[in-house]
Design a protein around this motif. Structure first.
Motif, PDB file in Angstrom:
ATOM      1  N   ALA A  12       1.720  11.602  -6.629  1.00 32.50           N
ATOM      2  CA  ALA A  12       1.064  10.360  -6.242  1.00 32.50           C
ATOM      3  C   ALA A  12      -0.368  10.300  -6.758  1.00 32.50           C
ATOM      4  CB  ALA A  12       1.065  10.215  -4.719  1.00 32.50           C
ATOM      5  N   GLU A  13      -0.998  11.473  -6.910  1.00 25.77           N
ATOM      6  CA  GLU A  13      -2.372  11.520  -7.404  1.00 25.77           C
ATOM      7  C   GLU A  13      -2.450  11.440  -8.922  1.00 25.77           C
ATOM      8  OE1 GLU A  13      -3.781  15.115  -5.701  1.00 25.77           O
ATOM      9  OE2 GLU A  13      -4.309  14.208  -3.759  1.00 25.77           O
ATOM     10  N   SER A  14      -1.371  11.763  -9.595  1.00 23.93           N
ATOM     11  CA  SER A  14      -1.378  11.747 -11.065  1.00 23.93           C
ATOM     12  C   SER A  14      -0.721  10.495 -11.646  1.00 23.93           C
ATOM     13  CB  SER A  14      -0.656  12.987 -11.606  1.00 23.93           C
ATOM     14  OG  SER A  14       0.710  12.996 -11.210  1.00 23.93           O
ATOM     15  N   THR A  15      -0.092   9.692 -10.796  1.00 23.67           N
ATOM     16  CA  THR A  15       0.580   8.472 -11.260  1.00 23.67           C
ATOM     17  C   THR A  15      -0.311   7.271 -10.994  1.00 23.67           C
ATOM     18  OG1 THR A  15       2.759   9.416 -10.750  1.00 23.67           O
ATOM     19  CG2 THR A  15       2.625   7.020 -11.040  1.00 23.67           C
ATOM     20  N   THR A  16      -0.710   6.567 -12.046  1.00 28.76           N
ATOM     21  CA  THR A  16      -1.526   5.367 -11.862  1.00 28.76           C
ATOM     22  C   THR A  16      -0.641   4.188 -11.471  1.00 28.76           C
ATOM     23  OG1 THR A  16      -1.345   4.636 -14.161  1.00 28.76           O
ATOM     24  CG2 THR A  16      -3.143   6.172 -13.628  1.00 28.76           C
ATOM     25  N   LYS A  53      -6.169   2.848 -11.161  1.00 29.93           N
ATOM     26  CA  LYS A  53      -6.296   3.825 -10.085  1.00 29.93           C
ATOM     27  C   LYS A  53      -4.966   4.522  -9.821  1.00 29.93           C
ATOM     28  CE  LYS A  53      -9.153   3.246  -6.829  1.00 29.93           C
ATOM     29  NZ  LYS A  53      -9.944   2.878  -5.632  1.00 29.93           N
ATOM     30  N   ALA A  54      -5.066   5.777  -9.354  1.00 37.31           N
ATOM     31  CA  ALA A  54      -3.869   6.507  -8.954  1.00 37.31           C
ATOM     32  C   ALA A  54      -3.311   5.898  -7.682  1.00 37.31           C
ATOM     33  CB  ALA A  54      -4.199   7.978  -8.728  1.00 37.31           C
ATOM     34  N   LEU A  55      -2.002   5.964  -7.502  1.00 37.01           N
ATOM     35  CA  LEU A  55      -1.379   5.389  -6.308  1.00 37.01           C
ATOM     36  C   LEU A  55      -1.979   5.960  -5.030  1.00 37.01           C
ATOM     37  CD1 LEU A  55       2.418   5.293  -7.293  1.00 37.01           C
ATOM     38  CD2 LEU A  55       0.773   3.425  -7.320  1.00 37.01           C
ATOM     39  N   ALA A  56      -2.214   7.263  -5.021  1.00 34.67           N
ATOM     40  CA  ALA A  56      -2.743   7.921  -3.827  1.00 34.67           C
ATOM     41  C   ALA A  56      -4.166   7.489  -3.511  1.00 34.67           C
ATOM     42  CB  ALA A  56      -2.697   9.433  -3.998  1.00 34.67           C
ATOM     43  N   ALA A  57      -4.873   6.930  -4.494  1.00 36.47           N
ATOM     44  CA  ALA A  57      -6.273   6.549  -4.295  1.00 36.47           C
ATOM     45  C   ALA A  57      -6.442   5.097  -3.864  1.00 36.47           C
ATOM     46  CB  ALA A  57      -7.058   6.792  -5.583  1.00 36.47           C
ATOM     47  N   ILE A  58      -5.374   4.331  -3.888  1.00 32.34           N
ATOM     48  CA  ILE A  58      -5.464   2.914  -3.538  1.00 32.34           C
ATOM     49  C   ILE A  58      -5.429   2.751  -2.022  1.00 32.34           C
ATOM     50  CG2 ILE A  58      -4.363   0.652  -3.739  1.00 32.34           C
ATOM     51  CD1 ILE A  58      -3.330   1.496  -6.468  1.00 32.34           C
ATOM     52  N   ARG A  59      -6.469   2.120  -1.496  1.00 39.32           N
ATOM     53  CA  ARG A  59      -6.602   1.920  -0.063  1.00 39.32           C
ATOM     54  C   ARG A  59      -6.472   0.427   0.284  1.00 39.32           C
ATOM     55  NH1 ARG A  59      -5.996   6.538  -0.578  1.00 39.32           N
ATOM     56  NH2 ARG A  59      -7.319   8.290   0.100  1.00 39.32           N
ATOM     57  N   LEU A  87       3.746  -5.518  -4.971  1.00 40.98           N
ATOM     58  CA  LEU A  87       2.994  -4.273  -4.785  1.00 40.98           C
ATOM     59  C   LEU A  87       3.497  -3.513  -3.564  1.00 40.98           C
ATOM     60  CD1 LEU A  87      -0.646  -5.478  -5.577  1.00 40.98           C
ATOM     61  CD2 LEU A  87       0.770  -3.945  -6.959  1.00 40.98           C
ATOM     62  N   SER A  88       3.771  -4.233  -2.487  1.00 42.84           N
ATOM     63  CA  SER A  88       4.268  -3.591  -1.273  1.00 42.84           C
ATOM     64  C   SER A  88       5.613  -2.917  -1.528  1.00 42.84           C
ATOM     65  CB  SER A  88       4.404  -4.635  -0.159  1.00 42.84           C
ATOM     66  OG  SER A  88       4.897  -4.037   1.025  1.00 42.84           O
ATOM     67  N   HIS A  89       6.508  -3.623  -2.222  1.00 41.27           N
ATOM     68  CA  HIS A  89       7.822  -3.041  -2.519  1.00 41.27           C
ATOM     69  C   HIS A  89       7.686  -1.848  -3.452  1.00 41.27           C
ATOM     70  CE1 HIS A  89      12.097  -3.246  -4.202  1.00 41.27           C
ATOM     71  NE2 HIS A  89      12.200  -2.932  -2.935  1.00 41.27           N
ATOM     72  N   LEU A  90       6.729  -1.914  -4.369  1.00 37.63           N
ATOM     73  CA  LEU A  90       6.499  -0.795  -5.285  1.00 37.63           C
ATOM     74  C   LEU A  90       6.088   0.457  -4.511  1.00 37.63           C
ATOM     75  CD1 LEU A  90       4.667  -0.793  -8.670  1.00 37.63           C
ATOM     76  CD2 LEU A  90       3.970   0.821  -6.917  1.00 37.63           C
ATOM     77  N   PHE A  91       5.151   0.322  -3.580  1.00 36.41           N
ATOM     78  CA  PHE A  91       4.701   1.480  -2.800  1.00 36.41           C
ATOM     79  C   PHE A  91       5.822   2.028  -1.935  1.00 36.41           C
ATOM     80  CE2 PHE A  91       0.419   0.271  -4.010  1.00 36.41           C
ATOM     81  CZ  PHE A  91      -0.248   1.498  -4.048  1.00 36.41           C
ATOM     82  N   ALA A  97      12.046   6.483  -2.870  1.00 31.36           N
ATOM     83  CA  ALA A  97      13.006   6.762  -3.952  1.00 31.36           C
ATOM     84  C   ALA A  97      12.425   7.582  -5.094  1.00 31.36           C
ATOM     85  CB  ALA A  97      13.558   5.440  -4.504  1.00 31.36           C
ATOM     86  N   TRP A  98      11.114   7.628  -5.193  1.00 26.74           N
ATOM     87  CA  TRP A  98      10.500   8.341  -6.315  1.00 26.74           C
ATOM     88  C   TRP A  98       9.871   9.665  -5.908  1.00 26.74           C
ATOM     89  CZ3 TRP A  98       7.548   3.598  -8.814  1.00 26.74           C
ATOM     90  CH2 TRP A  98       8.508   2.700  -9.328  1.00 26.74           C
ATOM     91  N   GLY A  99      10.086  10.098  -4.694  1.00 25.19           N
ATOM     92  CA  GLY A  99       9.624  11.403  -4.258  1.00 25.19           C
ATOM     93  C   GLY A  99       8.156  11.506  -3.912  1.00 25.19           C
ATOM     94  N   MET A 100       7.485  10.382  -3.652  1.00 25.49           N
ATOM     95  CA  MET A 100       6.061  10.421  -3.305  1.00 25.49           C
ATOM     96  C   MET A 100       5.902  10.146  -1.808  1.00 25.49           C
ATOM     97  SD  MET A 100       4.406   8.401  -6.569  1.00 25.49           S
ATOM     98  CE  MET A 100       5.285   8.370  -8.141  1.00 25.49           C
ATOM     99  N   GLU A 101       6.487  11.041  -0.977  1.00 27.97           N
ATOM    100  CA  GLU A 101       6.510  10.830   0.466  1.00 27.97           C
ATOM    101  C   GLU A 101       5.128  10.785   1.102  1.00 27.97           C
ATOM    102  OE1 GLU A 101       8.274  13.043  -1.142  1.00 27.97           O
ATOM    103  OE2 GLU A 101      10.407  12.804  -0.677  1.00 27.97           O
ATOM    104  N   SER A 102       4.122  11.275   0.436  1.00 28.54           N
ATOM    105  CA  SER A 102       2.774  11.312   1.012  1.00 28.54           C
ATOM    106  C   SER A 102       2.096   9.938   0.996  1.00 28.54           C
ATOM    107  CB  SER A 102       1.898  12.305   0.244  1.00 28.54           C
ATOM    108  OG  SER A 102       1.721  11.877  -1.111  1.00 28.54           O
ATOM    109  N   LEU A 103       2.651   9.018   0.236  1.00 30.12           N
ATOM    110  CA  LEU A 103       2.015   7.708   0.094  1.00 30.12           C
ATOM    111  C   LEU A 103       2.100   6.881   1.377  1.00 30.12           C
ATOM    112  CD1 LEU A 103       3.074   6.333  -3.416  1.00 30.12           C
ATOM    113  CD2 LEU A 103       0.766   6.928  -2.660  1.00 30.12           C
TER     114      LEU A 103
END
Length: 292
Positions: A12-16, A53-59, A87-91, A97-103
């Protein structure tokens, strides 16, 4: 990690957001009903500053800034709503489904700051507008004239009309099947005498055989219908009328003919009475006779 509860944030931190939008356009958008416009929306959003921005950095504050930027650009509330929905559906997709459970979904954090949608349109045909509209359409030529009559008689959506196929028409029962609708539920539309008259005119229309090669009833695509309608309205001197307003007009006329809400909903395909109310605009003058 030993207990199995650690969730890595690395991906999540490396994927923009731009990377995620590209993946969404390839894997998710094609499966959606409005795949074409969702793909275009992904491309447009990927060019914005937020997409770097990385997905994990978007607030939530980043989404709020995005909303203010879109408003400053003069974008309508509904367009912003569609952007936020994607955007909501993407997150949610990235998390499940993409393994970024921390988001977390930052769009959920700004529900109170979303622009309010305007009230439903109440534009209807008034006076001699229908006659002027049809006369201008006849002068314009092509399919737009019959299309206008068809829309008023059936209350079908523009996309549903453009996708009509001869194989879905039951002439004996005077019913048209719409296998794919905006709500995802197929429906069968009863056809009036005037609607059947539109179809009966086809054998005498020049060039119809070319349009019927792939089994479609109409040769025009949705965007072409709107463009032709705008030109016809301009030629007729009619302002503030869209092709979709004909669906409002048709729905209101069904009520004025005495059909109850459940009967109208069966024809128009509205899922809820609230949505049906939004698309229905009864004239007080037409209700006087019903009061006695």
């Amino acid at each position: 990690m030993d207990r199995g509860v650690f969730v890595s944030r690395a991906e999540a931190e490396s994927t923009t957001l731009a990377d995620a939008l590209e993946r969404y356009a390839l894997e998710v958008a094609p499966k959606k009903k409005d795949a074409y416009h969702d793909t275009l929306r992904c491309r447009r959003l990927s060019k914005r500053t937020l997409a770097r921005k990385a997905l994990a950095a978007i607030r939530g504050k980043d989404i709020a800034t995005f909303i203010r930027e879109r408003q400053a650009e003069g974008v309508g509330a509904n367009m912003i709503r569609l952007d936020l929905a994607l955007l909501s559906h993407l997150f949610n997709t990235a998390r499940t489904a993409w393994g970024m459970e921390s988001l977390t979904n930052p769009v959920d954090l700004v529900k109170g700051q979303r622009p309010k949608l305007p009230g439903g349109r109440d534009r209807r045909l008034v006076g001699d507008e229908q006659a002027r509209l049809l006369a201008a359409a006849h002068a314009y030529g092509g399919e737009i004239g019959p299309l206008i009559t068809w829309a008023i008689e059936t209350a079908m959506r523009r996309g549903e009309i453009a996708a009509m196929r001869w194989e879905h028409l039951d002439r004996k029962a005077r019913v048209l099947l719409i296998p794919e609708t905006k709500t995802g539920t197929p429906r069968r539309v009863p056809l009036s005498t005037a609607a059947m008259g539109v179809l009966d005119e086809f054998p005498r229309r020049m060039g119809h055989a070319a349009h019927n090669v792939d089994g479609r009833v109409w040769g025009m695509r949705p965007d072409s219908i709107s463009q032709a309608f705008e030109r016809v309205c301009k030629a007729a001197g009619i302002e503030g009328l869209t092709f979709h307003d004909l669906r409002h007009e048709a729905t209101s006329r069904l009520f004025e003919k005495g059909l109850n809400p459940m009967q109208v909903a069966a024809i128009t395909g509205h899922k809820t009475l609230q949505m049906l109310k939004r698309y229905t605009h009864l004239r007080a003058e037409d209700l006087v006779g019903m009061l006695g």
